[in-house]
Design an enzyme around this catalytic site. Structure first.
Site, PDB file in Angstrom:
ATOM      1  N   ASP A 389     -34.540 -16.654 -65.731  1.00  0.00           N
ATOM      2  CA  ASP A 389     -35.749 -17.228 -65.155  1.00  0.00           C
ATOM      3  C   ASP A 389     -35.794 -18.704 -65.542  1.00  0.00           C
ATOM      4  O   ASP A 389     -35.082 -19.141 -66.447  1.00  0.00           O
ATOM      5  CB  ASP A 389     -36.966 -16.473 -65.691  1.00  0.00           C
ATOM      6  CG  ASP A 389     -38.262 -17.013 -65.142  1.00  0.00           C
ATOM      7  OD1 ASP A 389     -38.286 -17.396 -63.968  1.00  0.00           O
ATOM      8  OD2 ASP A 389     -39.252 -17.079 -65.897  1.00  0.00           O
ATOM      9  N   THR A 391     -39.123 -20.860 -65.501  1.00  0.00           N
ATOM     10  CA  THR A 391     -40.361 -21.201 -66.177  1.00  0.00           C
ATOM     11  C   THR A 391     -40.533 -20.367 -67.442  1.00  0.00           C
ATOM     12  O   THR A 391     -40.567 -19.139 -67.393  1.00  0.00           O
ATOM     13  CB  THR A 391     -41.562 -20.978 -65.242  1.00  0.00           C
ATOM     14  OG1 THR A 391     -41.341 -21.698 -64.034  1.00  0.00           O
ATOM     15  CG2 THR A 391     -42.844 -21.423 -65.901  1.00  0.00           C
ATOM     16  N   GLU A 490     -53.010 -22.403 -64.269  1.00  0.00           N
ATOM     17  CA  GLU A 490     -54.448 -22.399 -63.998  1.00  0.00           C
ATOM     18  C   GLU A 490     -55.204 -23.140 -65.083  1.00  0.00           C
ATOM     19  O   GLU A 490     -56.133 -23.901 -64.808  1.00  0.00           O
ATOM     20  CB  GLU A 490     -54.954 -20.964 -63.882  1.00  0.00           C
ATOM     21  CG  GLU A 490     -54.761 -20.345 -62.519  1.00  0.00           C
ATOM     22  CD  GLU A 490     -55.724 -19.197 -62.268  1.00  0.00           C
ATOM     23  OE1 GLU A 490     -56.129 -18.553 -63.256  1.00  0.00           O
ATOM     24  OE2 GLU A 490     -56.081 -18.951 -61.107  1.00  0.00           O
ATOM     25  N   PHE A 531     -54.657 -13.721 -56.032  1.00  0.00           N
ATOM     26  CA  PHE A 531     -53.236 -14.081 -55.932  1.00  0.00           C
ATOM     27  C   PHE A 531     -52.361 -12.862 -56.213  1.00  0.00           C
ATOM     28  O   PHE A 531     -52.693 -12.023 -57.049  1.00  0.00           O
ATOM     29  CB  PHE A 531     -52.925 -15.185 -56.952  1.00  0.00           C
ATOM     30  CG  PHE A 531     -51.466 -15.533 -57.058  1.00  0.00           C
ATOM     31  CD1 PHE A 531     -50.913 -16.522 -56.258  1.00  0.00           C
ATOM     32  CD2 PHE A 531     -50.634 -14.876 -57.959  1.00  0.00           C
ATOM     33  CE1 PHE A 531     -49.574 -16.849 -56.351  1.00  0.00           C
ATOM     34  CE2 PHE A 531     -49.296 -15.188 -58.058  1.00  0.00           C
ATOM     35  CZ  PHE A 531     -48.759 -16.182 -57.252  1.00  0.00           C
ATOM     36  N   LYS A 554     -55.684 -22.371 -52.698  1.00  0.00           N
ATOM     37  CA  LYS A 554     -54.564 -23.094 -53.318  1.00  0.00           C
ATOM     38  C   LYS A 554     -53.376 -22.136 -53.382  1.00  0.00           C
ATOM     39  O   LYS A 554     -53.546 -20.913 -53.514  1.00  0.00           O
ATOM     40  CB  LYS A 554     -54.927 -23.582 -54.713  1.00  0.00           C
ATOM     41  CG  LYS A 554     -55.124 -22.474 -55.741  1.00  0.00           C
ATOM     42  CD  LYS A 554     -55.421 -23.042 -57.115  1.00  0.00           C
ATOM     43  CE  LYS A 554     -55.573 -21.903 -58.128  1.00  0.00           C
ATOM     44  NZ  LYS A 554     -55.921 -22.379 -59.476  1.00  0.00           N
ATOM     45  N   THR A 668     -35.756 -18.258 -59.720  1.00  0.00           N
ATOM     46  CA  THR A 668     -37.058 -18.839 -59.998  1.00  0.00           C
ATOM     47  C   THR A 668     -37.948 -18.762 -58.764  1.00  0.00           C
ATOM     48  O   THR A 668     -37.462 -18.648 -57.640  1.00  0.00           O
ATOM     49  CB  THR A 668     -36.918 -20.315 -60.448  1.00  0.00           C
ATOM     50  OG1 THR A 668     -38.201 -20.866 -60.674  1.00  0.00           O
ATOM     51  CG2 THR A 668     -36.187 -21.128 -59.404  1.00  0.00           C
ATOM     52  N   ARG A 751     -37.852 -19.652 -54.929  1.00  0.00           N
ATOM     53  CA  ARG A 751     -38.886 -18.961 -54.165  1.00  0.00           C
ATOM     54  C   ARG A 751     -38.598 -17.462 -54.050  1.00  0.00           C
ATOM     55  O   ARG A 751     -38.787 -16.861 -52.991  1.00  0.00           O
ATOM     56  CB  ARG A 751     -39.027 -19.571 -52.770  1.00  0.00           C
ATOM     57  CG  ARG A 751     -39.557 -20.985 -52.726  1.00  0.00           C
ATOM     58  CD  ARG A 751     -40.948 -21.086 -53.292  1.00  0.00           C
ATOM     59  NE  ARG A 751     -41.602 -22.346 -52.953  1.00  0.00           N
ATOM     60  CZ  ARG A 751     -42.679 -22.809 -53.564  1.00  0.00           C
ATOM     61  NH1 ARG A 751     -43.198 -22.117 -54.572  1.00  0.00           N
ATOM     62  NH2 ARG A 751     -43.224 -23.944 -53.206  1.00  0.00           N
ATOM     63  N   ASP A 781     -40.434 -10.884 -64.749  1.00  0.00           N
ATOM     64  CA  ASP A 781     -39.016 -10.753 -65.084  1.00  0.00           C
ATOM     65  C   ASP A 781     -38.653  -9.349 -65.571  1.00  0.00           C
ATOM     66  O   ASP A 781     -37.489  -9.081 -65.856  1.00  0.00           O
ATOM     67  CB  ASP A 781     -38.631 -11.767 -66.183  1.00  0.00           C
ATOM     68  CG  ASP A 781     -38.943 -13.193 -65.773  1.00  0.00           C
ATOM     69  OD1 ASP A 781     -38.644 -13.543 -64.620  1.00  0.00           O
ATOM     70  OD2 ASP A 781     -39.484 -13.949 -66.596  1.00  0.00           O
TER      71      ASP A 781
END
Length: 1041
Positions: A389, A391, A490, A531, A554, A668, A751, A781
């Site tokens: 991954d 991030t 956030e 989300f 957003k 990612t 993506r 993950d």
């Protein structure tokens, strides 16, 4: 991604509060749990049954049965019983100890006390006695008894704070909120006793993040989701009391549903050992067959000479049959019964080395490395593919608001008149804002000026950031705000809005309160469009104090741009340029948009939303369709750019792993430009590469064409985005994707969803005979970590779900280099050396008896005493393990490194030397030179100093040709018939055996010794074959004068 498990006997749960009679009629599970495997009666049979499923244990049980047959056994029973009992006892003691601990824990948990509302009164009862439909009272710092529907609490707005460390390892507090209609019950025992709400919900399953149900009360139906549920295993914090209705109890709770067996991961060494053991079985059968055939031939050719000593003569085929099974017993040492125990001990020691490695300890968070499994250590040295991954794994996952684009203008950096970037060291002064976060840092004063001037687009931009989120505020002192955010992104965005004058202060289920440029404003919250990994966006619908309805949204720029009003095309082009610039610098980006909503349409949409939100079937699909309907025709406000810096040592680690011929794939969810920039920062993408091959087609045929036309000769890298990857992972195209990806030095997938991450790992595992490793830090993950051969979790900012699902864990990506190249390599070399020694020891000891069979007439006699045999085997087994660990502890201690740093040998010397032909030639010559003297001595001894048997063997064939043997005299039947003994083992009976094995009859008679017989023409004196006549029991043998 967790697989949902539904019991086949329950499709929907229905219960009524305070009605035990009705709820018991459904025969739901009570709240008692049982994690133990055995009880006092089943422990011995079940444990033995499990252990004898191992091939080696079953084989030695078969040997024990053979040794109970006197005609077959040449060994005492304890030679097999002692090692078998030792191995079984050690495993049984471990399993028994583990199960006793489980019993102890079960008893402790089941006997905890909790207050339950029974017949209008609160009574203290054991957890195990709580039933579905009961109302229980929890107090601060208490564990949640079962899966509860939150009814009311002591906090304002019916909020409760819980800690979910027992479920997912996360210690940050989470907020749950009761329905307003049940919150009115408060702590009134009378109101709670009269509460008769009916709940219909999903059956028991293992989804921790999802709950679907409805509450029916006084004819009204209310939607229930995960925000209203307290799960067993959580702890109540910062809340004086709360009441809850039991929905699931005991084994039906989500905690227990997640306690199923995990997939057992096996190493290549395990598979090799199983193949070796089966091969050894086959080799043992071949050796026994050779010796049995040899016994049959020997009995047929030589056995007639000893027929006079046997009561029933010699049956060569039957003797060979018995000899086969006797040698199965004698040569059983070639089968390694203690191999598995020894291997587990070594693996345990290697795991301790990982846990104790101070070079993998992260002092900032006080986090050491942890080997969460002991069975995969040597597999770490065989890794070929790493799936990582980005991030939180390659980066720190500590977000800072860096730049933004609002209404076509970028903020966050200054440009001079020539368009060149100007370095800014001075921080923006936020002293005008009393509620600003002092830790927030920004360098562009122009953005503050525009906000304070009252620019409507800029203020709408920060208003959106302060309203569209799921952050929970906590104000310990006046003006000291602390935000509890589910993700660092956030938290960074809400903090940025706070510093620029739009301070998020509080929220309720129906409202959000914001301080806008010093003025307190409360917005009515009508809906939250949450989300998820498929939507990749979040929206809120609010009503301002003036009555204006607005949707704020957003999300990922590709998702938002698809839903924009055509009038935003020019602004979209400019914002896209800014987004590409931000992503090129490695920043994480989001697009922001809004939409004004007609009140009449909103009323109709809200009714349809309530119907979908209370549906029991396909609730998520119906809600997604409604969300898709209203999130159209949006007006673009701008975009944000958040910085996530690389962890220390990441480029150097990737470089070293690449030198070890390990391929690294990055999976990612970020933008393509962000992923590419991180790739260059990590040295995964290099300027000297021929080309970075990009797959970004939007149709299946275009993706196939791009993959098929790729001719990659040299150093290439491939970058593929999520929608192209979805086409490439189809069955008819996955081989082409794998072919192209494996030709590249680096692969970056951007993506991608969590499911796609797992699919990529499974693709490589399926078609490549290589060991894979997946490393990540977040819940997204987990599926990738479970799919790979080895999973590594990083204990970072996204909780502990990845760590709990992993095989190894540590705090920084750079420790992966030491885990693989040091501990993985050393563990593999240690295991290989041990296996070589172990099999060498067993084969050497077994070949002694195999070779001895050629000198004892294949009679299955022992070449070594059994006491010596057992003692030496145990001495070398335990002694070698003790010496091994003692030496390793000493050699790799800090003191030895500091004292004799330059004296340690290079770890690869042994393997490199074996690659040299002259080493093998030297070994061959040494073996020949050692064997030749022994062979020459034996040959000369037979030739120059033959024994009587040697002379008999040498001349027997010639004599049989020259002289016809007289017929064998008839044997007189003995009065007593002794127990039959086979021809190969007669020397074990009292009588001639001692004489034969003593070797006295082979010794030369000294010249000084007087002759026993006066006859000089005896066959013995003439070295001729001897013939015996039958001696009657009544006759006395003639005496020599």
């Amino acid at each position: 991604l967790n697989d949902v498990v539904f019991p086949s006997t329950e499709e929907e749960r229905h219960l009524r509060a305070n009605d035990r009679e009705l709820n018991l009629s459904y025969k739901y599970s009570d709240n008692a749990i049982k994690t133990s495997k055995y009880n006092i009666f089943t422990f011995l049979p079940l444990n033995l049954f499990e252990q004898f499923q191992r091939l080696a244990n079953a084989y030695f049980l078969f040997l024990l049965c053979l040794q109970s047959i006197p005609e077959v056994s040449s060994l005492p029973w304890y030679t097999t019983v002692v090692p078998l009992v030792l191995v079984l006892s050690m495993t049984m003691a471990k399993d028994g100890s583990d199960d006793m601990n489980r019993h102890r824990c079960d008893k402790q948990v089941n006997n905890r006390q909790v207050e339950v509302l029974v017949e209008g009164e609160l009574q203290s009862e054991k957890w195990m006695d709580v039933q579905v439909g009961d109302i229980v009272k929890l107090e601060n710092n208490q564990f949640v008894t079962a899966d509860l529907l939150l009814l009311s609490s002591s906090e304002p707005l019916n909020l409760v704070y819980i800690e979910t460390a027992e479920l997912d390892g996360e210690t940050n507090l989470k907020v749950k909120q009761a329905l307003t209609v049940t919150g009115k019950l408060e702590d009134s025992v009378e109101k709670l006793a009269n509460f008769n709400g009916e709940v219909r919900c999903e059956p028991p399953n293992n989804r921790l993040d999802k709950f679907t149900g409805t509450l029916t009360l006084k004819g009204e139906t209310y939607s229930l989701d995960n925000e209203r549920i307290l799960l067993r295993g959580c702890t109540l914090r910062n809340t004086q009391w709360c009441f809850g209705l039991v929905i699931f109890g005991g084994p039906d709770t989500k905690l227990m549903q997640n306690c199923g067996r995990t997939t057992f991961k096996r190493t290549s060494i395990d598979r090799l050992m199983n193949v070796l053991v089966l091969s050894i079985f086959g080799f043992l059968m071949i050796m026994c067959l050779i010796l049995a055939i040899g016994n049959g031939i020997w009995e047929y050719q030589e056995g007639s000479k000893f027929a006079a000593f046997l009561p029933k003569g010699v049956n060569a085929p039957f003797s060979a049959f018995l000899t086969f099974w006797s040698y199965v017993i004698i040569l059983n040492t070639v089968v390694p019964i203690s191999l598995y125990v020894s291997v587990e001990i070594i693996r345990l020691g290697n795991s301790f080395y990982i846990n104790w490695d101070r070079k993998m300890y992260y002092p900032k968070n006080d986090t050491p490395a942890e080997a969460r499994t002991t069975t995969l250590n040597e597999e770490l040295g065989q890794i070929k593919y790493i799936f990582s991954d980005k991030t939180g794994t390659l980066t720190q996952n500590v977000m800072t608001f860096n730049k933004c684009s609002i209404n076509g203008k970028a903020y966050g950096e200054l440009l001079d008149f020539s368009g060149q970037r100007v370095e800014i060291n001075e921080k923006v002064d936020f002293s005008w804002n009393n509620l600003a976060d002092p830790k927030f840092c920004f360098h562009d004063n122009s953005l503050v000026e525009v906000v304070r001037e009252g620019n409507p687009e800029v203020q709408a931009f920060f208003r959106l950031l302060s309203l569209c989120h799921t952050v929970m505020p906590e104000e310990k002192k006046e003006g000291e705000l602390y935000y509890q955010a589910q993700s660092p992104d956030e938290g960074a965005l809400v903090t940025a809005a706070r510093n620029f004058g739009f301070v998020f202060r509080s929220r309720t289920p129906e409202s959000i309160t914001v301080v806008e440029m010093g003025e307190l404003v409360t917005y009515e919250l009508l809906a939250v469009l949450d989300f998820n990994n498929v939507r990749k966006r979040m929206s809120v619908i609010v009503r301002s104090p003036e009555g204006k309805l607005t949707l704020y949204c957003k999300g990922a720029d590709t998702i938002i741009f698809e839903r924009l009003n055509p009038s935003c095309s020019n602004l979209t082009e400019v914002t896209t340029l800014h987004l590409n610039e931000f992503a090129g610098e490695g920043l994480r980006t989001l697009a922001l948009a809004y939409k004004d909503i007609d009140p009449e349409y909103m009323e109709d949409w809200k009714l349809r939303h309530h119907v979908a939100n209370t549906a029991m079937d396909e609730r998520e699909e119906k809600l997604d369709a409604l969300y898709e309907e209203i999130e159209k025709g949006l007006l673009l406000l701008g975009s944000t750019a958040v910085e996530d810096k690389l962890q220390d040592g990441v480029p150097q680690t990737i470089e070293q792993l690449s030198k070890a011929d390990i391929k690294i794939w990055v999976l990612t969810g970020d933008k393509q430009e962000t992923a590419e920039n991180i790739g260059y920062s990590c040295n995964m993408l290099r300027e000297e590469m021929n080309e970075v091959f990009i797959v970004s087609a939007n149709t299946s045929e275009e993706v196939r064409k791009e993959l098929h036309t790729a001719t990659l000769n040299g150093e290439y890298a491939m970058v593929i985005n999520g929608h192209s990857l979805a086409f490439a992972l189809e069955k008819d195209m996955e081989i082409e994707l794998l072919r192209t990806a494996c030709m590249c030095q680096t692969v970056i997938c951007c993506r991608v969803t969590p499911l796609q991450k797992a699919q990529v790992v499974e693709l490589v595992k399926k078609y490549k005979q290589a060991v894979t490793l997946a490393i990540g830090d977040g819940a997204n993950d987990v599926s990738m970590i479970k799919a790979a051969h080895i999973g590594v979790g990083i204990s970072g900012q996204e909780g502990m779900q990845a760590v709990l699902s992993s095989d190894y864990s540590f705090a920084q990506f750079r420790y992966l280099q030491r885990l693989l190249l040091v501990h993985g390599r050393w563990s593999y070399l240690r295991m290989c050396k041990f296996l070589r020694y172990f099999f060498y020891k067993n084969f050497t000891f077994t070949f002694v008896h195999f070779w001895y069979g050629f000198f004892c007439g294949f009679s299955a006699q022992l070449g070594l005493d059994t006491h010596y045999w057992t003692a030496m085997n145990q001495f070398f087994l335990w002694g070698s393990l003790s010496v091994y660990f003692a030496v390793i502890f000493t050699m790799y201690s800090n003191g030895m490194f500091l004292t004799l740093t330059s004296s340690f040998p290079f770890i690869g010397t042994a393997r490199n030397s074996l690659n040299q032909p002259n080493v093998w030639l030297t070994m061959l010559l040494t073996s020949v030179l050692c064997v030749l003297p022994v062979v020459a001595y034996r040959f000369l001894r037979i030739l120059l100093w033959p024994t009587i048997n040697d002379k008999v063997r040498g001349r027997g064939y010639k004599v049989r040709q020259d002289k016809v043997l007289p017929p064998t005299p008839r044997r007189v039947q003995a009065r007593r018939t002794s127990t039959r003994r086979s021809g190969y083992a007669f020397s074990h009976a009292q009588g001639y055996g001692d004489l034969v094995t003593s070797g006295k009859f082979l010794r030369r008679t000294p010249k000084s010794r007087p002759a026993l017989f006066s006859q000089t023409d005896s066959p013995l004196a003439q070295t001729q074959p001897q013939f015996y006549r039958t001696i009657s029991e009544r006759e006395e043998p003639p005496l020599s004068p």
